[in-house]
Design a protein around this motif. Structure first.
Motif, PDB file in Angstrom:
ATOM      1  N   SER A   1       0.830  -1.207   0.000  1.00  0.00           N
ATOM      2  CA  SER A   1       0.000   0.000   0.000  1.00  0.00           C
ATOM      3  C   SER A   1       0.867   1.261   0.000  1.00  0.00           C
ATOM      4  O   SER A   1       0.594   2.231  -0.708  1.00  0.00           O
TER       5      SER A   1
ATOM      6  N   ARG B   1       1.706   6.711  -7.005  1.00  0.00           N
ATOM      7  CA  ARG B   1       0.628   7.625  -7.387  1.00  0.00           C
ATOM      8  C   ARG B   1       0.988   9.077  -7.077  1.00  0.00           C
ATOM      9  O   ARG B   1       0.582   9.982  -7.803  1.00  0.00           O
TER      10      ARG B   1
ATOM     11  N   LYS C   1      -0.258  -2.424 -10.776  1.00  0.00           N
ATOM     12  CA  LYS C   1      -1.409  -2.500  -9.875  1.00  0.00           C
ATOM     13  C   LYS C   1      -1.902  -1.098  -9.503  1.00  0.00           C
ATOM     14  O   LYS C   1      -3.094  -0.871  -9.333  1.00  0.00           O
TER      15      LYS C   1
ATOM     16  N   GLN D   1      -4.603   6.719  -0.924  1.00  0.00           N
ATOM     17  CA  GLN D   1      -4.420   5.864   0.245  1.00  0.00           C
ATOM     18  C   GLN D   1      -5.368   6.366   1.336  1.00  0.00           C
ATOM     19  O   GLN D   1      -5.361   7.566   1.658  1.00  0.00           O
TER      20      GLN D   1
ATOM     21  N   THR E   1     -12.808   3.969   7.458  1.00  0.00           N
ATOM     22  CA  THR E   1     -13.274   2.864   6.642  1.00  0.00           C
ATOM     23  C   THR E   1     -14.277   3.379   5.612  1.00  0.00           C
ATOM     24  O   THR E   1     -15.105   4.225   5.940  1.00  0.00           O
TER      25      THR E   1
ATOM     26  N   ASP F   1     -12.014  -0.401  -5.746  1.00  0.00           N
ATOM     27  CA  ASP F   1     -11.012  -1.321  -6.288  1.00  0.00           C
ATOM     28  C   ASP F   1      -9.794  -1.321  -5.373  1.00  0.00           C
ATOM     29  O   ASP F   1      -9.197  -0.270  -5.136  1.00  0.00           O
TER      30      ASP F   1
ATOM     31  N   LEU G   1      -6.422  -2.299  -5.613  1.00  0.00           N
ATOM     32  CA  LEU G   1      -5.333  -2.659  -6.527  1.00  0.00           C
ATOM     33  C   LEU G   1      -5.768  -3.713  -7.546  1.00  0.00           C
ATOM     34  O   LEU G   1      -5.137  -4.758  -7.698  1.00  0.00           O
TER      35      LEU G   1
ATOM     36  N   TRP H   1     -10.111   0.045   4.329  1.00  0.00           N
ATOM     37  CA  TRP H   1      -9.778   0.860   5.497  1.00  0.00           C
ATOM     38  C   TRP H   1      -8.312   1.313   5.433  1.00  0.00           C
ATOM     39  O   TRP H   1      -7.526   0.810   4.638  1.00  0.00           O
TER      40      TRP H   1
ATOM     41  N   PRO I   1      -4.445   1.596   6.271  1.00  0.00           N
ATOM     42  CA  PRO I   1      -3.838   2.473   5.262  1.00  0.00           C
ATOM     43  C   PRO I   1      -3.850   1.853   3.863  1.00  0.00           C
ATOM     44  O   PRO I   1      -2.867   1.946   3.149  1.00  0.00           O
ATOM     45  N   GLN I   2      -4.956   1.261   3.466  1.00  0.00           N
ATOM     46  CA  GLN I   2      -4.989   0.626   2.154  1.00  0.00           C
ATOM     47  C   GLN I   2      -5.005   1.669   1.037  1.00  0.00           C
ATOM     48  O   GLN I   2      -5.660   2.702   1.155  1.00  0.00           O
ATOM     49  N   SER I   3      -4.289   1.370  -0.024  1.00  0.00           N
ATOM     50  CA  SER I   3      -4.336   2.187  -1.237  1.00  0.00           C
ATOM     51  C   SER I   3      -5.439   1.629  -2.125  1.00  0.00           C
ATOM     52  O   SER I   3      -5.412   0.454  -2.479  1.00  0.00           O
ATOM     53  N   VAL I   4      -6.396   2.474  -2.465  1.00  0.00           N
ATOM     54  CA  VAL I   4      -7.588   2.002  -3.182  1.00  0.00           C
ATOM     55  C   VAL I   4      -7.936   2.948  -4.330  1.00  0.00           C
ATOM     56  O   VAL I   4      -7.293   3.981  -4.514  1.00  0.00           O
ATOM     57  N   THR I   5      -8.969   2.578  -5.075  1.00  0.00           N
ATOM     58  CA  THR I   5      -9.547   3.454  -6.085  1.00  0.00           C
ATOM     59  C   THR I   5     -11.053   3.471  -5.868  1.00  0.00           C
ATOM     60  O   THR I   5     -11.683   2.412  -5.856  1.00  0.00           O
TER      61      THR I   5
END
Lengths: 324, 450
Positions: free
Chosen positions: A38, A45, A73, B261, B266, B288, B290, B298, B300-304
């Motif tokens: 992460s 990014r 990813k 991130q 959440t 999404d 990754l 939640w 510290p996840q990197s998401v879209t």
């Protein structure tokens, strides 16, 4: 799962027991690999958001392969918004070059090559007496950065590799001569990376700063990332020099008094053939490689890199000049 | 020439299973044994490999030292090794079967306060060392103050050199009591005091045979079991937008994802969200992780994030739950640690980087500077110089959705940057000074409420 590079087999294991912390039973704890992934994606990014012309250094080695996998990813389902740059020493493992070209074609990436051989042929660089070309990479690298006006250059450097790298920032400002000045680094606070730079300057970016060699291997296993075959045990013609097994080749080995023999070996790092040593190994699978590394009493660079042994501060000195 | 492998021990084999990550920092004065403690932790957790130790032994011998100087493991720069001091933060990595650790080994001298702040900013735990013979000294109070200021959730007081005070409990108890009283007053939420001898190895990795009066954990046991801050997943949800992903390909002609991130909290599919500072609202159509769709994500996840409506969202915006949106403001009141060599003066025109947003700003006022020695406040200093900690009021050119640093280290922190050359000038923490217990009196709404 179509985002990974050279992905083999099915999707990575994301079963719930892997994503929970057994010491606290919290459903919100991330495993260390998820946390590192992460963080690295966040760094990719940030660069995509703040820079005009980033490039990813890509050698076909495991760290740059993991970097590319993370970049794929980070921007999925869109394409990676960066091109790649390979600083080619001219002393390559053929399997690695084949892998490099295959990955570039598979993902429709653009690859720039800065060639050390070309600089030698033009008389700009002179071959060193020891035949090692690693230090010669600095000029082709820095000139390629200036020529293409790259403003952010991703490197696969990890802080666990070496004591000078342990002091490196995630975003590392370089002047117009690409120099690193360890006493003038910007403090780096929280996850607020400062990428501001003047024209002609650039920023080296290290998304794998907080990864260890074992993290890289465990991640390769979890994500089922394909690697060049030289990372696994295979029969190869090698000869001994300075306490390491080197691959015979037209780059200048073996010399008189050095004899070639066939051994079962593998590589822990990929670099210039003249200074990257192999280790005796029976590890033909990822599981076996990981078990071997976990038990090894030698660091990756200590086991396989001749050039870092040149002096107590060899890496710091090369980094000051613009090496990655 | 060969991998020099042995049969893996149980410990090493267990390291291969899934574990969590703890980031921690060390703080201590020049001679209180910080390097020895770090060396002992690395060495006893088998994180110093043969070639590293050999290099240290070689370097120590060539300097005429008899025993290997473990400080050379962490002091990696030429200048540091020449002078025998730590100038800059070094990051070290080690692991046990239970956890992986990232250690920010920070310099102790007050001159390098900015580097301590750097190390503490990402730490979930700080180990503060004191020499049992000297007890709590000025430098200890400075370290506690910085840990409180940066709101490091866990503080360990390691009372070192217990071997030099005959391992006597009353010595330890008095120091622990004095420190705990002081740090609690600063608002440090959790303090664990451990009597150790880094040199002899007492209570660092293995329990001491000399201090049977001590029933608590060793330093390593505590590091392995301290909870990492999962509570961040349950506080105000915040997603700073880093990058807009628009493939515009045949497979994904209409995909428009907001990548970032998760800074805190959440997010769930279906949730109603507001985009700040514009205030536009929509609903989460998909998340999404990754490349894989998930229902919930939640920190510290990197998401879209994918939204139901095609609203204007770009880098620098903050996505928050509509029911839990922070106020936006152009007047930022904060504590800053000045980290540059050039002073920060009232009237300075700067850039302010908050999450993924960088805006122009002016330093309107510097109401006070903190004296770390006694925590007294020096009013209206006019400027801050390197390593100063002070209060500032900053006016920004655009509104910011700023949380209090007390609520969120991630969305309550910012940098001040010199627009001329990009130098990082100061590290800022929005909101009140310390996590002190003395809350503003009821009914007092003179304060800032972002």
């Amino acid at each position: 799962m179509t985002t990974g590079i050279g992905t083999v087999g099915g999707s990575p294991d994301r079963s719930p027991d892997r994503s929970t912390d057994r010491s606290t039973d919290s459903p919100y704890a991330l495993t260390h690999l998820d946390a590192l992934e992460s963080e690295a994606v966040h760094i990719f990014r940030e660069v995509a958001g703040e820079f005009e012309r980033p490039v990813v250094l890509f050698s076909g080695g495991k760290d740059s392969i993991v970097m590319l996998h993370l970049a794929l990813k980070a921007f999925a389902p869109a394409a990676v918004p960066f091109s790649l740059l390979h600083v080619d020493t001219g002393h390559n493992f053929p399997e690695v070059i084949e892998y490099r070209d295959r990955v570039v074609a598979q993902h429709g990436l653009r690859l720039h090559v800065a060639s050390v051989q070309d600089y030698i042929d033009r008389g700009v660089l002179r071959e060193r007496p020891d035949g090692t070309r690693n230090p010669l990479q600095t000029l082709p690298l820095t000139e390629a950065i200036q020529r293409h006006r790259f403003d952010a250059v991703f490197g696969g450097g990890r802080r666990d590799e070496e004591k000078a790298r342990a002091k490196e920032r995630v975003f590392s400002l370089r002047d117009e001569f690409s120099q690193w000045d360890p006493r003038r680094q910007r403090p780096e606070l929280w996850q607020l990376y400062n990428g501001r730079h003047a024209p002609g300057e650039h920023v080296r970016v290290f998304p794998l700063s907080n990864w260890t060699e074992l993290d890289v291997w465990q991640y390769i296993q979890r994500e089922r990332i394909e690697l060049p075959e030289i990372y696994f045990a295979h029969q190869r013609e090698v000869f001994a020099r300075d306490g390491m097994w080197l691959t015979a080749g037209d780059w200048g080995g073996p010399k008189d008094g050095e004899s070639v023999e066939k051994r079962r070996i593998r590589y822990r790092t990929v670099g210039d053939m003249s200074c990257t040593g192999a280790v005796d190994s029976d590890a033909t699978t990822l599981d076996a490689v990981i078990a071997e590394i976990a038990a090894s009493r030698l660091t990756e660079r200590g086991a396989t890199r001749a050039d870092d042994k040149l002096s107590e501060a060899a890496m710091e000195d090369r980094k000051r000049e613009g090496y990655f | 020439m060969n991998g020099s492998t042995e049969q893996p021990t149980d410990r090493q084999t267990e390291q291969l299973s899934a574990t969590t990550l703890l980031r921690f920092a060390t703080a201590g004065s020049v001679d209180d044994g910080k390097s020895t403690l770090v060396g002992r932790l690395l060495h006893d957790s088998k994180s110093v490999l043969a070639d590293q130790l050999e290099a240290v032994e070689h370097a120590s011998r060539s300097r005429g030292q008899e025993a290997p100087d473990l400080a050379l493991l962490t002091d990696g720069l030429r200048a540091e090794r020449e002078q025998g001091i730590t100038i800059d933060v070094a990051y070290r990595y080690f692991a046990t079967p239970r956890r992986r650790f990232i250690l920010a080994d920070t310099p102790g001298h007050v001159q390098y306060t900015r580097n301590m702040v750097t190390g503490a900013s990402t730490a979930e735990l700080t180990v503060i060392l004191v020499d049992a013979r000297n007890g709590v000294v000025e430098q200890t109070r400075r370290h506690a103050a910085i840990a409180a200021l940066l709101r490091v959730p866990h503080v360990v007081l390691a009372v070192n050199k217990m071997d030099l005070v005959d391992y006597r409990e009353p010595v330890f108890a008095a120091i622990a009591e004095e420190f705990t009283a002081y740090a609690s007053e600063l608002g440090v939420p959790e303090i664990t005091a451990i009597p150790i001898s880094a040199l002899a190895g007492d209570n660092v990795v293995d329990a001491s045979a000399h201090m049977d009066w001590y029933g608590g954990p060793t330093v390593l046991e505590h590091l392995e079991t301290v909870p990492v801050s999962h509570d961040l997943a349950t506080c105000h949800a915040r997603l700073p937008v880093q990058y807009v992903i628009r493939p515009q390909t045949a497979d994904h002609p209409d995909y428009r994802g907001y990548a970032g991130q998760i800074a805190a909290g959440t997010f769930r599919v279906g949730e109603s969200v507001t985009v700040l500072p514009s205030g536009r609202t929509s609903r989460i159509a998909g998340i999404d992780l990754l490349g894989e769709p998930v229902d919930v994500a939640w920190t510290p996840q990197s998401v879209t994030l994918l939204l139901e409506d095609d609203i204007d969202v770009s880098r620098g915006d903050l996505v928050v739950p509509s029911a839990d949106a922070p106020a936006t403001t152009q007047d930022v009141e904060a504590t800053v640690c000045h980290v540059a060599d050039t002073p920060l003066a009232v009237g300075a025109r700067v850039l302010l980087k908050h999450t993924t947003r960088t805006v122009k700003a002016i330093v309107k006022e510097i109401p006070s500077r903190l004296t770390l020695d006694d925590l007294s406040q020096h009013p209206a200093p006019g400027q801050l110089v390197a390593n100063d900690i002070g209060r500032v009021r900053v006016r920004t050119a655009e509104p910011l959705a700023l949380d209090s640093y007390a609520d969120s280290r991630r969305t309550g922190s910012f940098l001040l940057i010199d627009p001329a050359d990009g130098t990082t000038l100061a590290a800022g923490m929005a909101g009140e000074f310390f996590a002190a217990a003395e809350a503003a009196p009821a009914g007092d709404d003179e304060g800032w409420d972002f």
